[in-house]
Design an enzyme around this catalytic site. Structure first.
Site, PDB file in Angstrom:
ATOM      1  N   ARG A 126       0.852  -1.205   0.000  1.00 20.96           N
ATOM      2  CA  ARG A 126       0.000   0.000   0.000  1.00 20.96           C
ATOM      3  C   ARG A 126       0.881   1.245   0.000  1.00 20.96           C
ATOM      4  NH1 ARG A 126      -3.133  -2.653   4.744  1.00 20.96           N
ATOM      5  NH2 ARG A 126      -4.629  -3.913   3.616  1.00 20.96           N
ATOM      6  N   PHE A 152     -11.220  -5.316  -5.666  1.00 20.10           N
ATOM      7  CA  PHE A 152     -11.089  -6.265  -4.536  1.00 20.10           C
ATOM      8  C   PHE A 152     -10.617  -5.474  -3.310  1.00 20.10           C
ATOM      9  CE2 PHE A 152     -10.115  -8.405  -8.535  1.00 20.10           C
ATOM     10  CZ  PHE A 152     -10.955  -9.502  -8.518  1.00 20.10           C
ATOM     11  N   ALA A 211     -15.441  -7.736 -10.257  1.00 18.67           N
ATOM     12  CA  ALA A 211     -14.326  -6.940 -10.788  1.00 18.67           C
ATOM     13  C   ALA A 211     -14.123  -7.155 -12.284  1.00 18.67           C
ATOM     14  CB  ALA A 211     -13.054  -7.265 -10.027  1.00 18.67           C
ATOM     15  N   ASP A 239      -6.358  -7.126  -6.492  1.00 19.71           N
ATOM     16  CA  ASP A 239      -5.928  -7.938  -5.337  1.00 19.71           C
ATOM     17  C   ASP A 239      -7.004  -8.983  -5.009  1.00 19.71           C
ATOM     18  OD1 ASP A 239      -4.591  -8.904  -3.122  1.00 19.71           O
ATOM     19  OD2 ASP A 239      -5.264  -7.288  -1.803  1.00 19.71           O
ATOM     20  N   CYS A 282      -2.532 -14.242  -4.034  1.00 19.56           N
ATOM     21  CA  CYS A 282      -2.215 -14.815  -2.716  1.00 19.56           C
ATOM     22  C   CYS A 282      -2.467 -16.325  -2.727  1.00 19.56           C
ATOM     23  CB  CYS A 282      -3.000 -14.116  -1.607  1.00 19.56           C
ATOM     24  SG  CYS A 282      -4.769 -14.167  -1.824  1.00 19.56           S
TER      25      CYS A 282
HETATM   26  N1  SAH Z   1      -7.070  -5.456  -1.139  1.00 23.67           N
HETATM   27  C1  SAH Z   1      -7.706  -5.756   0.116  1.00 23.67           C
HETATM   28  C2  SAH Z   1      -7.823  -7.231   0.404  1.00 23.67           C
HETATM   29  C3  SAH Z   1      -8.565  -8.028  -0.651  1.00 23.67           C
HETATM   30  S1  SAH Z   1      -9.341  -9.474  -0.070  1.00 23.67           S
HETATM   31  C4  SAH Z   1      -6.971  -5.033   1.232  1.00 23.67           C
HETATM   32  O1  SAH Z   1      -5.921  -4.408   0.989  1.00 23.67           O
HETATM   33  O2  SAH Z   1      -7.446  -5.068   2.367  1.00 23.67           O
HETATM   34  C5  SAH Z   1     -10.298  -9.925  -1.447  1.00 23.67           C
HETATM   35  C6  SAH Z   1     -11.591  -9.154  -1.628  1.00 23.67           C
HETATM   36  O3  SAH Z   1     -12.122  -9.514  -2.896  1.00 23.67           O
HETATM   37  C7  SAH Z   1     -12.689  -9.443  -0.609  1.00 23.67           C
HETATM   38  O4  SAH Z   1     -13.093  -8.249   0.002  1.00 23.67           O
HETATM   39  C8  SAH Z   1     -13.843 -10.036  -1.446  1.00 23.67           C
HETATM   40  O5  SAH Z   1     -15.125  -9.595  -0.999  1.00 23.67           O
HETATM   41  C9  SAH Z   1     -13.552  -9.488  -2.819  1.00 23.67           C
HETATM   42  N2  SAH Z   1     -14.052 -10.261  -3.963  1.00 23.67           N
HETATM   43  C10 SAH Z   1     -14.151 -11.614  -4.098  1.00 23.67           C
HETATM   44  N3  SAH Z   1     -14.569 -11.939  -5.333  1.00 23.67           N
HETATM   45  C11 SAH Z   1     -14.739 -10.772  -6.009  1.00 23.67           C
HETATM   46  C12 SAH Z   1     -15.142 -10.450  -7.348  1.00 23.67           C
HETATM   47  N4  SAH Z   1     -15.446 -11.404  -8.233  1.00 23.67           N
HETATM   48  N5  SAH Z   1     -15.190  -9.153  -7.718  1.00 23.67           N
HETATM   49  C13 SAH Z   1     -14.882  -8.182  -6.825  1.00 23.67           C
HETATM   50  N6  SAH Z   1     -14.493  -8.427  -5.551  1.00 23.67           N
HETATM   51  C14 SAH Z   1     -14.426  -9.706  -5.154  1.00 23.67           C
END
Ligand code: SAH
Length: 399
Positions: free
Chosen positions: A218, A234, A286, A303, A343
């Site tokens: 970040r 995400f 996304a 992410d 991840c």
């Molecule tokens: N970047 C974040 C962590 C990401 S965790 C941080 O820095 O805190 C992954 C996230 O992706 C979760 O919040 C989940 O709700 C979201 N997610 C899962 N599938 C998704 C999709 N198809 N489109 C958008 N978001 C999604």
């Protein structure tokens, strides 16, 4: 010394344990002498009856998690053992400057195998600890763990929340108490990360409440955000968005498919920048959103959650990363920046890199790799457990 149940390995299967790898797979076991139960203490022996290590048993693919390799057999894992192990984890974070920092009071205290405590995760949120057991043996020792944590933190400790309903076997969870406060009662906390504020709701949030592992990445995003249009997909609780706005981004969009996550993001934006006008939230998938939206962004963050949890679905995961990255690269402004992560533990950096490069080829854009990112030092990788290296990221310059 009391008799501990003996796990005798097949011939040749002792090499990994001798190299300090902390897992014994069920297929490596030749014979079990004595009673075994999930979470029970066992001693691991070679085929030639040499003592190798002491661990915790579970009737699963990973049958033993090794807790102690010392030649002097501990015989039991009591209060002294846990206090010593948890103090070592604390001392490492102290050495990293994390336990007494004014700008960051959120860190991972225990990172499972990385801290020689397989199956145990503990995150620290400004005096509150969230403990997660990924193995039954860890659950059975929770009293020792909680007592040791109280001893280590003393008066600085506000609460210990136990959060293991999603990480322990289902049948076990329905019978035992796997969720709730072990000490204190403080359901939410506002923490500071590199001077930015975040509200952590460990009870309702994902994982232990916050993705601490992205802290340094970040910070890197902040370098590229001034005056830019940023799309943070995400976004979960908006970590990358807060850093981008603080760095002077012209406009930031935070996207997540979960409405609850978007609510957390909105809270955190409001906490740091009350009444701000250049932040927007989007609840959407996304890939679909990027595909259907023709706006051009200077900086895009991808992410996603782990696409592959096992090697048998790795191929599908790679296809998923390729599709997502190709779409983002296609839409990014000339001279734009892509922050892209994986991840999935089973997708290593080599595979992730070639997948993102394939995505750039598919999108027909020139790309340069500016940075290769990983997990921070409070998520250490046990040198003898390469599987612990799970977070990979690339910063790409797209021409
Ligand atoms: N970047 C974040 C962590 C990401 S965790 C941080 O820095 O805190 C992954 C996230 O992706 C979760 O919040 C989940 O709700 C979201 N997610 C899962 N599938 C998704 C999709 N198809 N489109 C958008 N978001 C999604």
């Amino acid at each position: 010394m009391q008799t501990v149940t003996k796990i005798i390995l097949k011939s040749g299967k002792d090499d990994a344990v001798r190299r300090f790898h902390p897992w014994v797979f069920s297929g490596a076991i030749k014979k079990i002498e004595g009673p075994v139960y999930d979470g029970g203490l066992v001693e691991v022996f070679s085929n030639k009856d040499q003592y190798l290590a002491t661990g915790l048993y579970q009737d699963a693919s990973i049958a033993v998690r090794i807790m102690d390799f010392a030649p002097s057999r501990p015989g039991e894992l009591g209060q002294d053992f846990w206090l010593k192990k948890l103090s070592a984890a604390y001392n490492l974070r102290a050495m990293l400057g994390m336990t007494d920092s004014e700008s960051t009071n959120v860190y991972r205290l225990v990172h499972g195998e990385g801290d020689q405590l397989p199956g145990l995760i503990i995150d620290h949120y400004n005096g509150n600890l969230v403990v997660q057991a990924h193995a039954v043996g860890i659950h059975l020792n929770m009293k020792f763990i909680a007592q040791s944590l109280q001893q280590i933190y003393g008066s600085k400790l506000k609460s210990i929340y136990y959060k293991s309903s999603d990480t322990l076997p289902g049948n076990f969870v329905s019978e035992k108490s796997t969720e709730g406060f072990l000490f204190g009662d403080n359901p939410k906390e506002i923490v500071i990360e590199n001077g930015h504020k975040f509200e952590i709701d460990y009870i309702r949030g994902q994982k232990t409440g916050f993705f601490i592992d992205q802290r340094e990445n970040r910070q890197l995003l902040a370098h590229y955000s001034a005056g830019k249009k940023v799309l943070n997909t995400f976004c979960y609780s908006g970590g990358f968005s807060v850093y981008a706005l603080k760095a002077g981004a012209a406009h930031v969009e935070s996207l997540d498919s979960s409405k609850k996550a978007i609510e957390l993001t909105e809270k955190n934006i409001e906490l740091n920048f009350p009444g701000i006008a250049n932040h927007e939230v989007i609840v959407a998938d996304a890939l679909q959103y990027i595909r259907e939206n023709d706006q051009v962004r200077d900086v895009v963050v991808l992410d996603p959650p782990a696409f592959a949890k096992h090697t048998n679905v790795r191929h599908n995961a790679v296809q998923g990363y390729k599709r997502l990255n190709a779409e983002a690269i296609r839409k990014i402004a000339p001279g734009g920046i892509l922050f892209t992560f994986s991840c999935s533990q089973v997708v290593n950096m080599g595979l992730f890199k070639s997948t993102v490069i394939a995505a750039a080829i598919q999108a027909g854009r020139q790309a340069k790799i500016l940075h290769q990112m990983s997990q921070p030092a409070d998520h250490p990788i046990n040198a003898f457990h390469p599987e612990g290296e799970y977070l990979k990221g690339l910063v790409l310059y797209i021409e």
